[in-house]
Scaffold this motif. Sequence first.
Motif, PDB file in Angstrom:
ATOM      1  N   ARG A  91       0.854  -1.190   0.000  1.00  0.00           N
ATOM      2  CA  ARG A  91       0.000   0.000   0.000  1.00  0.00           C
ATOM      3  C   ARG A  91       0.884   1.232   0.000  1.00  0.00           C
ATOM      4  NH1 ARG A  91      -3.225  -1.081   4.323  1.00  0.00           N
ATOM      5  NH2 ARG A  91      -1.631  -0.228   5.706  1.00  0.00           N
ATOM      6  N   ARG A  93       0.932   4.918   0.540  1.00  0.00           N
ATOM      7  CA  ARG A  93       0.209   6.064   1.095  1.00  0.00           C
ATOM      8  C   ARG A  93       1.148   6.899   1.958  1.00  0.00           C
ATOM      9  NH1 ARG A  93      -5.409   3.056   3.004  1.00  0.00           N
ATOM     10  NH2 ARG A  93      -6.180   2.595   0.897  1.00  0.00           N
ATOM     11  N   ILE A 161      -9.833  -6.825  -9.330  1.00  0.00           N
ATOM     12  CA  ILE A 161      -8.507  -6.218  -9.399  1.00  0.00           C
ATOM     13  C   ILE A 161      -7.633  -6.982 -10.388  1.00  0.00           C
ATOM     14  CG2 ILE A 161      -8.529  -5.327  -7.033  1.00  0.00           C
ATOM     15  CD1 ILE A 161      -6.741  -7.751  -6.283  1.00  0.00           C
ATOM     16  N   GLU A 246      -9.171   1.446 -12.778  1.00  0.00           N
ATOM     17  CA  GLU A 246      -8.312   2.572 -12.409  1.00  0.00           C
ATOM     18  C   GLU A 246      -7.183   2.088 -11.510  1.00  0.00           C
ATOM     19  OE1 GLU A 246     -10.936   5.287 -10.475  1.00  0.00           O
ATOM     20  OE2 GLU A 246     -11.725   6.109 -12.357  1.00  0.00           O
ATOM     21  N   THR A 247      -6.045   2.770 -11.593  1.00  0.00           N
ATOM     22  CA  THR A 247      -4.972   2.479 -10.650  1.00  0.00           C
ATOM     23  C   THR A 247      -5.344   3.061  -9.292  1.00  0.00           C
ATOM     24  OG1 THR A 247      -3.818   4.479 -11.376  1.00  0.00           O
ATOM     25  CG2 THR A 247      -3.177   2.401 -12.412  1.00  0.00           C
ATOM     26  N   ASN A 248      -4.807   2.434  -8.243  1.00  0.00           N
ATOM     27  CA  ASN A 248      -5.102   2.910  -6.896  1.00  0.00           C
ATOM     28  C   ASN A 248      -3.797   3.027  -6.119  1.00  0.00           C
ATOM     29  OD1 ASN A 248      -4.453   0.214  -6.396  1.00  0.00           O
ATOM     30  ND2 ASN A 248      -6.596  -0.418  -6.251  1.00  0.00           N
ATOM     31  N   SER A 249      -3.856   2.922  -4.824  1.00  0.00           N
ATOM     32  CA  SER A 249      -2.655   3.133  -4.011  1.00  0.00           C
ATOM     33  C   SER A 249      -1.900   1.847  -3.719  1.00  0.00           C
ATOM     34  CB  SER A 249      -3.051   3.812  -2.686  1.00  0.00           C
ATOM     35  OG  SER A 249      -4.025   3.044  -2.005  1.00  0.00           O
ATOM     36  N   TYR A 250      -2.166   0.787  -4.475  1.00  0.00           N
ATOM     37  CA  TYR A 250      -1.509  -0.492  -4.236  1.00  0.00           C
ATOM     38  C   TYR A 250      -0.577  -0.837  -5.404  1.00  0.00           C
ATOM     39  CZ  TYR A 250      -5.132  -0.866  -0.699  1.00  0.00           C
ATOM     40  OH  TYR A 250      -5.948  -0.614   0.366  1.00  0.00           O
ATOM     41  N   THR A 259      -1.519  -1.777  -9.458  1.00  0.00           N
ATOM     42  CA  THR A 259      -2.717  -2.598  -9.309  1.00  0.00           C
ATOM     43  C   THR A 259      -3.903  -1.786  -9.804  1.00  0.00           C
ATOM     44  OG1 THR A 259      -1.838  -3.797  -7.406  1.00  0.00           O
ATOM     45  CG2 THR A 259      -4.224  -3.795  -7.673  1.00  0.00           C
ATOM     46  N   CYS A 261      -8.194  -1.519 -10.301  1.00  0.00           N
ATOM     47  CA  CYS A 261      -9.382  -1.962  -9.583  1.00  0.00           C
ATOM     48  C   CYS A 261     -10.627  -1.339 -10.206  1.00  0.00           C
ATOM     49  CB  CYS A 261      -9.282  -1.570  -8.108  1.00  0.00           C
ATOM     50  SG  CYS A 261     -10.649  -2.156  -7.070  1.00  0.00           S
TER      51      CYS A 261
END
Length: 338
Positions: A91, A93, A161, A246-250, A259, A261
């Motif tokens: 993650r 962040r 995902i 969409e890409t996320n914070s992983y 990653t 999702c």
Amino acid sequence: MLVLRPVESADLHQLQRLARESLVGVTSLTDDCERLRERIEQSCASFEKSVQSHGQENYFFVLEDLTEQRLVGCSEILATAGFTEPFYSLRNRPFTSACRELNIEHGVPALSLCHDLSDHTLLRGFHINRMLERTPHSELLSRARLLFIATHPQRFAAAVITEIVGYSTNEGHSPFWDAVGQHFFDLPYVEAERLCGQQSRGFLAELMPHYPIYVPMLPQAAQDCIGKIHPDGQEAFDILEREGFETNSYVDLFDGGPTMCARTAAIRSIAQSRAGRVQPGCSIDARGRYLVSNDSLNAYRAIVADLDYTAGQPVILDADMCAVLRVTEGSEIRLIPL
């Protein structure tokens, strides 16, 4: 004609050939005969199983050239990413620190080991022959999985995902792995990916650090890899981005790849595909190109077809299309424009 279908036991040797050709980082597709045989058996059992909610099922699809009787691609759906054990990722962040006396508040990007995504459905194992890259059959190989989810929604989670392969050199070196994982595993990147493909991801929890890794403390080359896509993984990314992922914070543990999702119900090929009834015909005045699938489970088939489709009207398919899809007059199919 090319058709996407569930994998069969007889596909083992051709599947091993695809594994040898696949990109390093596609850990679910390893050049290991016993591991691939196990994956095929798991998939065959999953397609036969009566399911009312998503569990440990694994649906393995292959893309077959019927003329040459040769496999030219494969892709998978894992119904639950972390059903039997946690699905680990990093993650990314900010870690925020503050000092009231100095009136300072500062956020530092940090990578933390987590298994937040364990309950999601996972798309994986995408590989296609280089001659078919950037063609409608790449779309078929990736998106026909989504039509399968649309037809059998109870088998999958509310969110989907996928991990896109991150950057590595032509020699198989990953700057991200060299700066992070290498220190904890004492293995080259290629060997670590191979090990993950042959075994479970459980060993990661034993060896990876459980405290944050501060991104600014990594070499610049490793920082640049966070969320960066390997050039050969760009098409897989582009197809799913058009689907609403969409890409996320992983990011991936090994190479820092992104990653993606999406909420299952919002994915384009699920939300916008339409069901129709088959009407066999001799000739078709084609006005558009579509992905078309039947509504079967263990006899699932999907193709690319040029059709004249009008919503609410029967879908005219010629004899070859009907034969490949294993449908007859009145059979229900699902389709979406390319």
